[in-house]
Structure formats: structure tokens, C-alpha cells
Design a protein around this motif. Structure first.
Motif, short mmCIF file in Angstrom:
data_model
loop_
_atom_site.label_atom_id
_atom_site.label_comp_id
_atom_site.label_asym_id
_atom_site.label_seq_id
_atom_site.Cartn_x
_atom_site.Cartn_y
_atom_site.Cartn_z
N ASP A 148 0.82 -1.21 0.00
CA ASP A 148 0.00 0.00 0.00
C ASP A 148 0.86 1.26 0.00
OD1 ASP A 148 -2.50 1.27 -0.05
OD2 ASP A 148 -2.54 1.49 2.12
N LEU A 149 2.05 1.19 0.60
CA LEU A 149 2.95 2.36 0.64
C LEU A 149 4.01 2.32 -0.46
CD1 LEU A 149 3.73 3.07 4.42
CD2 LEU A 149 2.10 4.19 2.92
N SER A 150 3.94 1.34 -1.33
CA SER A 150 5.00 1.19 -2.33
C SER A 150 5.10 2.38 -3.28
CB SER A 150 4.80 -0.11 -3.13
OG SER A 150 3.56 -0.08 -3.83
N ILE A 151 3.99 3.10 -3.46
CA ILE A 151 4.01 4.28 -4.34
C ILE A 151 5.03 5.30 -3.86
CG2 ILE A 151 2.13 5.41 -3.06
CD1 ILE A 151 2.82 5.62 -6.87
N LEU A 152 5.29 5.32 -2.56
CA LEU A 152 6.25 6.29 -2.02
C LEU A 152 7.65 6.05 -2.56
CD1 LEU A 152 5.17 6.39 1.75
CD2 LEU A 152 4.43 7.89 -0.11
N GLY A 153 7.96 4.81 -2.92
CA GLY A 153 9.28 4.47 -3.42
C GLY A 153 9.35 4.33 -4.93
N ALA A 154 8.33 4.83 -5.62
CA ALA A 154 8.33 4.80 -7.08
C ALA A 154 9.33 5.82 -7.63
CB ALA A 154 6.93 5.11 -7.61
N GLN A 204 14.37 -2.55 -1.51
CA GLN A 204 14.11 -2.00 -2.84
C GLN A 204 13.70 -0.53 -2.83
OE1 GLN A 204 11.66 -4.21 -5.64
NE2 GLN A 204 12.03 -6.13 -4.55
N LEU A 205 12.93 -0.11 -1.80
CA LEU A 205 12.23 1.17 -1.91
C LEU A 205 12.53 2.20 -0.84
CD1 LEU A 205 8.64 -0.08 -2.90
CD2 LEU A 205 10.55 0.52 -4.41
N GLU A 206 13.13 1.81 0.28
CA GLU A 206 13.26 2.72 1.42
C GLU A 206 13.99 4.01 1.05
OE1 GLU A 206 12.71 3.69 5.59
OE2 GLU A 206 11.92 2.00 4.43
N THR A 207 15.14 3.91 0.41
CA THR A 207 15.94 5.10 0.10
C THR A 207 15.21 6.02 -0.87
OG1 THR A 207 18.00 3.89 0.46
CG2 THR A 207 18.13 5.91 -0.83
N GLN A 208 14.64 5.45 -1.93
CA GLN A 208 13.90 6.25 -2.91
C GLN A 208 12.69 6.91 -2.26
OE1 GLN A 208 14.55 6.70 -6.46
NE2 GLN A 208 13.04 8.31 -6.09
N ALA A 209 11.99 6.19 -1.40
CA ALA A 209 10.80 6.74 -0.76
C ALA A 209 11.16 7.96 0.09
CB ALA A 209 10.14 5.67 0.10
N ARG A 210 12.23 7.87 0.87
CA ARG A 210 12.62 9.00 1.70
C ARG A 210 13.08 10.19 0.85
NH1 ARG A 210 12.68 8.15 7.09
NH2 ARG A 210 12.28 6.00 7.73
#
Length: 223
Positions: A148-154, A204-210
Motif C-alpha cells: 500500500d505504501l509502495s508508491i512512495l518508493g516509485a 528496494q524502496l526505502e531510500t527512494q521513498a525518503r
């Protein structure tokens, strides 16, 4: 390239498959009625991000991680129903969605299955997992919340479209109030030690999301 209608046809077929796998006590016309109710809800005019396209994006991810799930059909149905009620002027959408799912599915699924779906949807309200649940259910819930939060790391262009769609859904809110409210939400997300609960999504996504969230905060501050 798939059209939107084709995508939604595929979503409908997947819904049939997941529900049929959980019960034999349902007729095709009953499943179709349940699906049409979902289509109607997600097609409401106040939605710009919380549409069937959002559900499609989640189900694509679901196909990639379903082998990690103990109860994939439960998780999939929770995904379908988690935003079925969405009114940007209200704060109880998750509760209303959980109630809607339970009412819709209770004639066909067991009370335990309905309770699991209800609990998963309710966890999307604050993206926190009930610590009292067992480790198996905890893992499935973690994957659902991360999806559900994956969009944050797009990639940033995709995130930018998401942020634009959220602003559109809150068109009734004045710019200053929106800036303040959205800033508080984003800063709250950054305050979490980890945005993503599973190693799969964290790696996969933490850095990009932040990075994305900080970028949006910079844009909001300039308004």
C-alpha cells in the motif's frame, strides 16, 4: 499495451479466482455482483488516486510476492476492499471499508476469514500492525501494508503524479491548509525508523521513498 478496461477485466478475473478459491458456496452471478459493487465504488468522481488503477498496481505487486504469503487469498481480498469507501472529507474510510467488506463477504466466507480481512483493512488506517497477532498473520499484514505504501518508493515522475492526484482529491482544501496538513503527514512518515516492514520492500524502496518525501516537502514549503 493494455487499455484501462482490459486492465479492469483482468482485475475482475483475479477477484473471481481469489474468492472462488476460498468458498464453493457462491454462484458466478453473486461474484459478479460483488465485483460490480467494487467497480462502482472505485469509479466515484471524488477519486483521482484511490481508483481501480491503484488496485491494479497493487495486484501486479501481489503476483510478485504472493509466494511469501501464508494466506494469499485473504490478503488479495483485503487489497481489493481496503479503499472501497473513500471520502476525502472523512477520517473513517478504513473503518467504513472494513465494514463494507465484511457485509459483502460474510454470506460466503467464514467469520474467521471475514475477521482477518477486516483486521488487515483496519491496519491500513495508521500502517501499524497489531502486535498481538501471530507471526504468520503479522508477515502477511506487513506485506499488505508495504504494498500500500509502495508508491512512495516509485521513480520520482510516478511519485509526482501520485502527489498531484492526492492534491486533486483534496481540492476542497485551501492551499495553505493542504500544505500544512500534507507536510504533517509526510513528516510523520519520515519519523518512522523504517517506512517498509519487510526486507523485500525495505531493500528496494526505502531510500527512494525518503528521497521522494523530502522532495515533496521542499516543493510544499515553496508554496
Amino acid at each position: 499495451m493494455k487499455t484501462a478496461s482490459n486492465n479492469h477485466d483482468e482485475l475482475g478475473k483475479c477477484f473471481v479466482q481469489h474468492l472462488s478459491a476460498m468458498t464453493s458456496d457462491i454462484l458466478p452471478k453473486q461474484i459478479d455482483r460483488l465485483w460490480q459493487d467494487i467497480v462502482t465504488r472505485y469509479g466515484e468522481p471524488q477519486r483521482a488516486y484511490h481508483t481501480l488503477n491503484h488496485i491494479e498496481q497493487l495486484l501486479v505487486q501481489f503476483e510478485n510476492i504472493k509466494h511469501y504469503l501464508a494466506e494469499p487469498h485473504i490478503t488479495a481480498l483485503a487489497l481489493y476492499y481496503h479503499d472501497v469507501i473513500y471520502d476525502p472529507t472523512r477520517s473513517d474510510n478504513e473503518l467504513k471499508s472494513a465494514d463494507f467488506a465484511t457485509d459483502a463477504l460474510s454470506p460466503y466466507l467464514s467469520p474467521e476469514q471475514c475477521q482477518q480481512i477486516y483486521a488487515l483493512i483496519m491496519m491500513t488506517a495508521n500502517h501499524q500492525i497489531d502486535e498481538s497477532i501471530d507471526s504468520v498473520k503479522y508477515s502477511d499484514a506487513a506485506y499488505l501494508l508495504d504494498m500500500d505504501l509502495s508508491i512512495l518508493g516509485a521513480p520520482w515522475p510516478t511519485y509526482k503524479q501520485y502527489a498531484k492526484a492526492i492534491r486533486q482529491e483534496y481540492a476542497h482544501v485551501a492551499d495553505d491548509n493542504y500544505r500544512d496538513g500534507r507536510t504533517a503527514v509526510l513528516q510523520g512518515l519520515l519519523a518512522h525508523p523504517k517506512l517498509y516492514l519487510t526486507d523485500h520492500y525495505y531493500n528496494q524502496l526505502e531510500t527512494q521513498a525518503r528521497d521522494n518525501i523530502n522532495h515533496e516537502l521542499t516543493l510544499l514549503a515553496a508554496l
